[in-house]
Design an enzyme around this catalytic site. Structure first.
Site, PDB file in Angstrom:
ATOM      1  N   GLU A   1       0.761  -1.009  -0.127  1.00  0.00           N
ATOM      2  CA  GLU A   1      -0.094   0.073  -0.039  1.00  0.00           C
ATOM      3  C   GLU A   1       0.870   1.166  -0.068  1.00  0.00           C
ATOM      4  OE1 GLU A   1      -3.857  -1.518   2.142  1.00  0.00           O
ATOM      5  OE2 GLU A   1      -2.506  -0.689   3.342  1.00  0.00           O
TER       6      GLU A   1
ATOM      7  N   GLU B   1      -6.897  -7.601  -0.744  1.00  0.00           N
ATOM      8  CA  GLU B   1      -7.472  -7.769   0.443  1.00  0.00           C
ATOM      9  C   GLU B   1      -8.660  -7.416   0.328  1.00  0.00           C
ATOM     10  OE1 GLU B   1      -5.595  -5.024   3.136  1.00  0.00           O
ATOM     11  OE2 GLU B   1      -3.458  -5.705   2.789  1.00  0.00           O
TER      12      GLU B   1
END
Length: 758
Positions: free
Chosen positions: A163, A243
């Site tokens: 991320e 995710e």
């Protein structure tokens, strides 16, 4: 390379290709660092039987390199054994190798020793950071190469960073450095990828040519729009949600996050219906044992449980959500045949009585064998090379504080929670962002002791360079406090050396056997009644239940020897009373005190400090009434206790098959602290704040052959003075307690509260 084994991307069919055939994976996250290795096989098999093709796992750098250059891949940290178990179970592996992982793990997996260079810019092209990353990857990635799919192992993909589009640095040179480093160690055939939020904002700095860009997003949203964000970076190739959240994280003082199974199942069906690949984060959450939990900003530490409301509970139990998602998966692929491993049994062992072993201050030398570091101003944890746990800061009061005087952290410099006492009298708690000032009382020269707890480093956003301890000066009224002694505390080492059980034995053998107390002052007041003429008059004072007389009493002509117990280096204090000099005969040259040597066994005791005591002067100066006032104002008003260790034992009952089993420990009446069983650090408890009330105890921590040693460090207040001094082992968890929470629960799946801190 193993002939016939290959895994890659086919941009023409917008899919992965495994062994030459189109392939779509359904994966689930499990963090080997949060599940006891004893249970790895059980959890992996349950994931396989849910219909998963693969598992996804993070590699926490700080878990394997706790000190610079010291690597640990043994026992519960044996990553290669975990990968082999996955392979044996028939599960592929998606490896998230970092170096940064987030994961609600301390400092996002980055080791705290990186902060020894204060100016370091983490997750960037900072030369010191890159040098440390390269050293680490030179160790990790060669271990992983034999486990790549094309080499006969289970690893089909490796994630680079994590991320990164949510980080302020936006340093493409850093990503290029990682790409080159990973390729050098893993070769050109393995699929390297990135994961970012499903928006062009996040992908702008998170994606890089040569790394396949995937996205993450939550249930309940627009699946088509989320994958369109991925298409902005990857016009061709497989759609991937790396995710897909099956639950959400918790924070101390907030409600437990719960996401309905139907919501997850509906969105999972939509993802699979469009042919996308998906990873269910988390499929099992597990536990933040010891000190491994992370935190978010504004500072909110996560609890010990990382249950995550996942399909498999923290303890690996099958849930309604497990079967709901398995049913959806079964609509798109053939489910494995065979029995699903059952939920592991739990056992309620009942109540265990604890007894006080010692306060932190009483065993300070044992907890800090290297002694204090001295500094004019406070030093942080990393400056004294203590990365986790607790550090004691000590200075002396520079002036009398006879009335409550403010002790302040004006720059919010207590990271994260500080337990304050003066000469062993508790004063209160300072807490990061919440309690920056308390009032204290004490005399000039008294010890001001501040036990600082590291509650977990920030794991997300720009503030993961999270220094711990007293990171700025404290003030007393307007004066900056100086002249600190700073004690790094190795509490885990002390627990494993059984120091508290030794102390408990010594204390009980001395105190319980002899029933003595140390010489102590008591105070009170007598009011003369009004309305009666000629008062006051003579009277007599009686002492019902009082004695005259700790280890015991030596007495002239009567008691010339007693037995004592204690550790080497402990203070031996002997208060000698002059009972009156001889007034008749030749012996009125009557010397008082220790008029000849004392021996310990056969050794003459030497090196005495001898204190003349002016008790009458002290009484006439009202010192005891002052001390009584100070103690009552601190203790009665705040109801705190100094941080204290308690010990006890749990015996596993005999005659019941298959014990020990998993259990949960509950803390009725306890406030906040840490617990160890047989030296294993289960983690933090904080029932006063919640939502977690019970801690998970896996069976492998317990033994049936001998009593299990329990050590509790209670930081604020135990129930032992008002109710039973007990903890209780129960067979059901409570991580969703209804308490008076500080704030409303943050919205599920939304990190915008933290975005301003990126």
């Amino acid at each position: 390379n193993v002939p016939g084994r290959s895994f890659g991307i086919d941009y023409d069919c917008n899919c992965f290709v495994k062994d030459g055939k189109p392939f779509r994976y359904i994966s689930g996250s499990i963090h080997y660092s949060r599940v006891p290795s004893y249970y790895w096989k059980d959890r992996l098999l349950k994931m396989k039987m849910a219909g998963l093709d693969a598992i996804q796992t993070y590699v926490p750098w700080n878990y394997h390199e706790p000190q610079m250059g010291t690597y640990d891949f043994f026992g519960g940290k044996d990553l290669e054994y975990f990968l082999q178990l996955a392979n044996d179970t028939g599960l592929l592996v998606i490896l998230r190798a970092g170096p940064y992982i987030c994961a609600e793990w301390d400092m996002g997996g980055l080791p705290a020793w990186l902060l020894e260079k204060k100016s370091i810019v983490l997750r960037s092209s900072d030369s010191d950071y890159l040098e440390a990353v390269e050293r680490w990857m030179d160790v990790l990635l060669p271990k992983m190469r034999p486990y790549l799919y094309q080499n006969g192992g289970p690893i089909i993909m490796v994630q680079v960073e994590n991320e990164y589009g949510s980080y302020f640095a936006c340093d493409y040179d850093y990503l290029r450095f990682l790409l080159k480093l990973f390729r050098m160690h893993l070769g050109d055939e393995v699929v390297l990828f990135t994961t970012d939020g499903a928006s062009q904002f996040h992908l702008k700095c998170g994606a890089l040519q040569g790394l396949y860009a995937t996205v993450d997003f939550a249930p309940g949203g627009n699946v088509t729009a989320a994958f369109l964000a991925q298409r902005s970076s990857e016009p061709k190739g497989p759609l991937v949600n790396s995710e897909f959240y099956t639950g959400w994280l918790d924070h101390w003082g907030h409600r437990h996050s719960v996401v309905p199974a139907q919501t997850i199942a509906k969105t999972l069906n939509e993802i699979l219906a469009c042919g996308a690949n998906v990873n269910l984060y988390m499929f099992i959450g597990g536990t933040n044992f010891a000190y491994w939990n992370g935190a978010n900003m504004p500072y909110m530490p996560q609890p010990t449980s990382y249950d995550y409301d996942a399909p498999l509970s923290e303890a690996g139990d099958l849930t309604e959500k497990y079967f709901a998602l398995r049913k959806v998966i079964g609509m798109y692929k053939q489910l494995p045949e065979g029995l699903i491993p059952p939920t592991t049994p739990k056992f309620a062992y009942g109540k265990v009585r604890l007894q006080k072993a010692s306060t932190v201050l009483e065993v300070l030398d044992g907890l800090s064998p290297s002694g204090p570091v001295r500094s004019t101003y406070p030093l942080t944890f990393v400056e004294i090379k203590q990365y986790f746990g607790y550090v004691l800061y000590r200075t002396t009061l520079p002036k009398n504080c006879l009335e409550p005087t403010p002790l302040s952290s004006p720059l919010n410099g207590v990271h994260d929670r500080a337990y304050v006492s003066v000469n062993g009298v508790p004063q209160g708690v300072l807490e990061r962002d919440k309690s920056l000032q308390i009032n204290i009382t004490g005399q000039a020269g008294a010890n001001l002791d501040i036990l600082v707890e590291n509650m977990g480093r920030v794991n997300f956003g720009r503030y993961n360079n999270d220094f711990k301890g007293l990171v700025s000066n404290l003030t007393l009224a307007q004066d900056i406090l100086v002249g600190w002694e700073i004690y790094p505390l190795d509490i885990d080492g002390a627990v494993n050396s059984d120091i508290f059980y030794l102390l408990d034995h010594l204390e009980r053998s001395a105190v319980e056997a002899l029933s003595y107390e140390v010489p102590t002052f008591y105070t009170g007041t007598l009011s003369i009644p009004g309305g009666i003429p000629d008062l006051p008059q003579d009277t007599y004072v009686n002492f019902p239940g009082w004695t005259k007389v700790p280890q015991g009493v030596l007495e002239r002509d009567k008691s010339l020897q007693i037995n004592i117990t204690g550790q080497a280096g402990a203070n031996l204090d002997i208060l000698v009373e002059n009972m009156g000099r001889v007034n008749f005969g030749r012996y009125n040259n009557d010397f008082k005190g220790l008029v000849s040597n004392l021996t310990l066994a056969q050794d003459i005791l030497v090196g005495w400090e001898i204190y003349p005591l002016d008790i009458d002067g002290a009484v006439n100066s009202d010192i005891f009434y002052l001390l009584d006032h100070l103690e009552r104002s601190a203790v009665e008003a705040l109801s705190y206790e100094v941080p204290t260790f308690y010990t006890g034992t749990l015996s596993i009952p005999g005659g019941i098959p298959d014990l020990p089993q998993d259990t949960y420990v509950n803390f009725p009446g306890w406030t906040k602290g840490q617990i160890w069983i047989n030296g294993f650090n289960l983690g933090r408890y904080w029932p006063a704040r919640g939502p977690q009330l019970t801690l998970y105890v896996p069976r492998n921590v317990l033994v049936a052959s001998v009593p299990n040693n329990i050590t509790v460090l209670e930081l604020e207040r135990s129930p032992c003075s008002t109710q039973a001094c007990e903890i209780e082992f129960v067979d059901e968890p409570n991580i969703n307690a209804t308490l008076q929470h500080e704030t409303d629960k943050p919205p599920l799946f939304i990190r915008e509260l933290w975005m301003r801190l990126l």
